[in-house]
Scaffold this motif. Structure first.
Motif, PDB file in Angstrom:
ATOM      1  N   VAL A  10      67.828  11.072  69.566  1.00 47.13           N
ATOM      2  CA  VAL A  10      67.423  10.080  68.581  1.00 47.13           C
ATOM      3  C   VAL A  10      67.025   8.794  69.292  1.00 47.13           C
ATOM      4  O   VAL A  10      67.797   8.228  70.067  1.00 47.13           O
ATOM      5  CB  VAL A  10      68.564   9.803  67.569  1.00 47.13           C
ATOM      6  N   ARG A  11      65.802   8.366  69.017  1.00 43.61           N
ATOM      7  CA  ARG A  11      65.278   7.129  69.603  1.00 43.61           C
ATOM      8  C   ARG A  11      65.621   5.945  68.702  1.00 43.61           C
ATOM      9  O   ARG A  11      65.810   6.086  67.496  1.00 43.61           O
ATOM     10  CB  ARG A  11      63.765   7.228  69.784  1.00 43.61           C
ATOM     11  N   TYR A  12      65.683   4.777  69.295  1.00 42.51           N
ATOM     12  CA  TYR A  12      66.013   3.560  68.552  1.00 42.51           C
ATOM     13  C   TYR A  12      65.068   3.360  67.381  1.00 42.51           C
ATOM     14  O   TYR A  12      65.488   2.984  66.290  1.00 42.51           O
ATOM     15  CB  TYR A  12      65.972   2.357  69.506  1.00 42.51           C
ATOM     16  N   GLU A  14      63.799   5.384  65.476  1.00 39.76           N
ATOM     17  CA  GLU A  14      64.033   6.327  64.384  1.00 39.76           C
ATOM     18  C   GLU A  14      65.232   5.935  63.515  1.00 39.76           C
ATOM     19  O   GLU A  14      65.578   6.646  62.585  1.00 39.76           O
ATOM     20  CB  GLU A  14      64.244   7.734  64.958  1.00 39.76           C
ATOM     21  N   THR A  15      65.845   4.796  63.840  1.00 39.57           N
ATOM     22  CA  THR A  15      67.045   4.386  63.126  1.00 39.57           C
ATOM     23  C   THR A  15      66.815   3.100  62.331  1.00 39.57           C
ATOM     24  O   THR A  15      65.854   2.363  62.566  1.00 39.57           O
ATOM     25  CB  THR A  15      68.212   4.146  64.102  1.00 39.57           C
ATOM     26  N   GLY A  19      71.838   1.672  62.882  1.00 40.71           N
ATOM     27  CA  GLY A  19      71.844   2.697  63.917  1.00 40.71           C
ATOM     28  C   GLY A  19      71.838   4.112  63.377  1.00 40.71           C
ATOM     29  O   GLY A  19      72.066   5.067  64.112  1.00 40.71           O
ATOM     30  N   VAL A  21      69.866   7.327  61.554  1.00 36.84           N
ATOM     31  CA  VAL A  21      68.513   7.872  61.457  1.00 36.84           C
ATOM     32  C   VAL A  21      67.988   7.671  60.038  1.00 36.84           C
ATOM     33  O   VAL A  21      68.636   8.054  59.062  1.00 36.84           O
ATOM     34  CB  VAL A  21      68.467   9.360  61.851  1.00 36.84           C
ATOM     35  N   TYR A  70      71.804   6.645  66.469  1.00 39.52           N
ATOM     36  CA  TYR A  70      71.015   6.327  67.659  1.00 39.52           C
ATOM     37  C   TYR A  70      71.650   6.970  68.889  1.00 39.52           C
ATOM     38  O   TYR A  70      72.863   6.945  69.073  1.00 39.52           O
ATOM     39  CB  TYR A  70      70.931   4.803  67.840  1.00 39.52           C
ATOM     40  N   ASP A  71      70.824   7.583  69.714  1.00 40.70           N
ATOM     41  CA  ASP A  71      71.177   8.204  70.988  1.00 40.70           C
ATOM     42  C   ASP A  71      71.891   9.551  70.837  1.00 40.70           C
ATOM     43  O   ASP A  71      72.253  10.160  71.835  1.00 40.70           O
ATOM     44  CB  ASP A  71      71.981   7.254  71.874  1.00 40.70           C
TER      45      ASP A  71
END
Length: 132
Positions: A10-12, A14-15, A19, A21, A70-71
């Protein structure tokens, strides 16, 4: 049932601010799953379009169970349950790195002739690669 697994982080972007999604991104995660499912058969959207076939989405459903963050490393499990005819239905399960179920869903896509813009049967070269 042919099942394929794809991992994404998950990329930043996308949130949301918390944090988590954003819900609209799950449609993209499903698209990643189904394009990689097809690629695992040796079929790509580019190849299908070169051969005159489009595959538009006609239905999409997503059931949210737990937040992805995130991440997180998400695993997208993509599979079909029946042989495609004029439509193909994909099923999805997305799990996080702890193997917790994040969401489930499905999408229905129709095989469409690019010239006539009319539905058509699943191409034989795709059917021949699907082992159900």
């Amino acid at each position: 049932m042919k099942k394929h697994t794809t991992k994404i982080r998950v990329r930043y972007s996308e949130t949301d601010q918390m944090g988590v999604v954003y819900h609209g991104n799950y449609a993209q995660f499903f698209e990643i799953g189904r394009t990689e499912w097809l690629r695992s058969l040796g079929v790509t959207y580019k190849n299908m379009e070169t051969n005159g076939t489009m595959l538009p989405v006609v239905s999409l459903q997503c059931n949210f169970i737990k937040s992805a963050l995130y991440d997180d490393v998400l695993t997208i499990h993509t599979f079909i349950k029946k042989k495609p005819m004029v439509k193909i239905e994909f099923y999805y399960e997305i799990k996080n790195q702890e193997n917790e179920l994040i969401c489930t869903g499905n999408s229905v896509l129709a095989f469409m002739n690019m010239k006539t813009k009319k539905p058509m049967p699943c191409p034989e070269y795709v059917l021949n690669k699907i082992d159900l």
